[in-house]
Design an enzyme around this catalytic site. Sequence first.
Site: not given
Lengths: 321, 321
Positions: A239, A287
């Site tokens: 993340r 992502h």
Amino acid sequence: MNIFVDLALSPDALAALREGTTGCQLLFPQTPATSVLASPEADPRFKAADIAFGQPNPQAVAEAKCLKWIHVSSSGITRYDHPQFRALMAERQIVVSNSASVYSEACAVHALSFLVAQVRNLPSALQTRTANGTPVWNELRLASGTLRGETVLILGFGAIGTRLAQLLLPFGANVAAYRRQARGDEVVPVVTQPGLSDALAQAQHIVNVLPDSTQTRHFFDARRFAAIRPGAVFYNIGRGATVDQTALLAALLSQRLKAAWLDVTDPEPLPDDHPLRQAPNCFITPHVAGGHANETTSLVRHFLANLQRFIRQQPLVDRVM
Amino acid sequence: MNIFVDLALSPDALAALREGTTGCQLLFPQTPATSVLASPEADPRFKAADIAFGQPNPQAVAEAKCLKWIHVSSSGITRYDHPQFRALMAERQIVVSNSASVYSEACAVHALSFLVAQVRNLPSALQTRTANGTPVWNELRLASGTLRGETVLILGFGAIGTRLAQLLLPFGANVAAYRRQARGDEVVPVVTQPGLSDALAQAQHIVNVLPDSTQTRHFFDARRFAAIRPGAVFYNIGRGATVDQTALLAALLSQRLKAAWLDVTDPEPLPDDHPLRQAPNCFITPHVAGGHANETTSLVRHFLANLQRFIRQQPLVDRVM
């Protein structure tokens, strides 16, 4: 049972969900979700939910008095992973599971694609048009490697890290893992907090798969980047918020880091004028590490398998709270 | 013994060569070679050679009356691999070995980097700046894969192909090999000529590691590209001349091939205005697959180990004639 479903599903995935939940009532939000990761809004229908599948609004969870189980449609559980929410789940006896198994294979292959693209210098090799024997060509060849004998440190060693280690070992890489506590069943040597500085100083490749939580926010800060081996390569498949991007930029600009490969940033997408976009040897994908064909159908299958376990009161797969 | 050395060596590699050949005379060409692959010129000093290490001129070999062993400094032996030269070697009892072992690991990792970059869509993912949930983002995620359950056909199954298969199997790929004759010790199922069309029609990934010889020249021609599975991806890590590039271009333009990844072309480098440079989803690296740090030192070590075997009259490693 009422199942509140707030994730965007393909028509096939939706059909599979309807078929697998016969006898249950599916509740959909008034504003349909746009992705499996979309930020949730509170929805009045949520109050009637026994089960939530998607990314339910954390505030709304507190008010849903019938809720017994939340199945999060991602590997990351950042918006739920703090002491207050955990305490609420414990008090209300709500079980929380995530979709880690659905994404771990694709995430591990994505991380591996970064590592081998780096050691084979793909970004520059694909741009280079030069004859055999020229200085540029010799330099490119000699700057390439194979991972054999190189040390790879994987931070965060759940399903993704474990799978990545399995894929890396046949290359002859020395793989080590960092996690808070060793469990004893890891496929590679594990270091914990006391060994972290030494491990960072040794690794040529540092793969960050840490989840985002209050403990991991800016885990990679200026101090940690100062502890890494000069010339190491940094990868982030976890993340974005686990990295202090100002410190990362400085490490790239000073050439302490040879390169960085990021599938996650903070924010996403990174603005076009963000300095990391211009930083030397900084490679960014938007992502997509967990992405794969029929992704939402995989998510639904994983949920339905857990639903059967839930109904039979068996332990859930990928339970996180 | 006189050893004629016509390949460009790093200072370290040259020092290692001198140290490992004490008691032998090293002969260097008047025009120094520029790379390990450089095209050779005839050199007057070659006539005195007992051993040749590098890329000796095939014409000169016929005139070197003392020559007993040629150790080629590449995996490819195209300039020697024809019946006339083989007959001369047999008649003169000259042994020929190559440097396949030196390059196989790097070549296999390079091929694997192509395969995983393809399944993870790295070329487009690295260019895409988009938010989670947008149509472009969803499309990119869903077009990505993991190799699990996908069929990879490797054509040419020597050291490189074998190593590539070992690296691919942990991904859960179905790997098969094509070679002229099965030896029975292959790590994956082998097809020979009668099974080739079926194998081409089934594979999602076709990896060409064929050497260049009179039998393999334009092995991939219009007929073979017509036999492949629509939407397959073609990789070339072998030699450029094994592919009819006009047929390859047509297969890319018609979208019969989803993509092509080429480390070798014909000629090298491919001219800037060659249509393959503009072809959709055609990714080219400039013959760097075998490259790795300290490459010429590895070449020298491999040669020196074979020199010891040669002196002791033991079988040479990587003997090809």
